[in-house]
Scaffold this motif. Sequence first.
Motif, mmCIF file in Angstrom:
data_model
loop_
_atom_site.group_PDB
_atom_site.id
_atom_site.type_symbol
_atom_site.label_atom_id
_atom_site.label_comp_id
_atom_site.label_asym_id
_atom_site.label_seq_id
_atom_site.Cartn_x
_atom_site.Cartn_y
_atom_site.Cartn_z
ATOM 1 N N LYS A 95 0.817 -1.206 0.000
ATOM 2 C CA LYS A 95 0.000 0.000 0.000
ATOM 3 C C LYS A 95 0.856 1.263 0.000
ATOM 4 N N GLU A 96 2.057 1.192 0.528
ATOM 5 C CA GLU A 96 2.957 2.346 0.468
ATOM 6 C C GLU A 96 3.302 2.664 -0.991
ATOM 7 N N ARG A 97 3.573 1.624 -1.764
ATOM 8 C CA ARG A 97 3.871 1.806 -3.189
ATOM 9 C C ARG A 97 2.629 2.272 -3.942
ATOM 10 N N LEU A 98 1.477 1.704 -3.628
ATOM 11 C CA LEU A 98 0.235 2.077 -4.305
ATOM 12 C C LEU A 98 -0.165 3.519 -4.010
ATOM 13 N N SER A 99 0.209 4.026 -2.845
ATOM 14 C CA SER A 99 -0.155 5.392 -2.470
ATOM 15 C C SER A 99 0.547 6.443 -3.336
ATOM 16 N N LYS A 100 1.529 6.032 -4.114
ATOM 17 C CA LYS A 100 2.272 6.960 -4.981
ATOM 18 C C LYS A 100 1.788 6.908 -6.427
ATOM 19 N N GLU A 101 0.726 6.172 -6.673
ATOM 20 C CA GLU A 101 0.211 6.015 -8.035
ATOM 21 C C GLU A 101 -0.673 7.192 -8.448
#
Length: 137
Positions: A95-101
Amino acid sequence: FGATASGKKIAIALLKRLNAFVLAQKGSASGESINTSGDAYLEFILPKKASKKAWGNEWPDKEEQAQWINKLGNFALISNKATARESNMSFSEKKERLSKEVYSLTLDVAKMDTWDSDNLVKRLAAIVGLIDQIWGL
């Protein structure tokens, strides 16, 4: 959707269209836009190869995992192809990576505390709701 290459292409096209609709609904006063013709990749939120260590608390039953893996609600659009390691991360890491999408529907996933069957069903219902708003199905 996610079990075949053609199903993945359909899922990407559908999610791109839904994200564009959500962005249009927000009014996009900031001039923000999504390039719907650019590359987008499909992320399995619950990975195909979910480890017990990373996913055992939210998804202890392998049969239940198998039922949900390839459902539209388990997919998120991402702008850069994930590595195998990134694809198999725990939800808290993912979710940390997805939050930058850039995709609104992907950002919605990143706001969730957990990724379990309840949240997957809620997300699937939201996606079906968007499909109904656009195409009146």
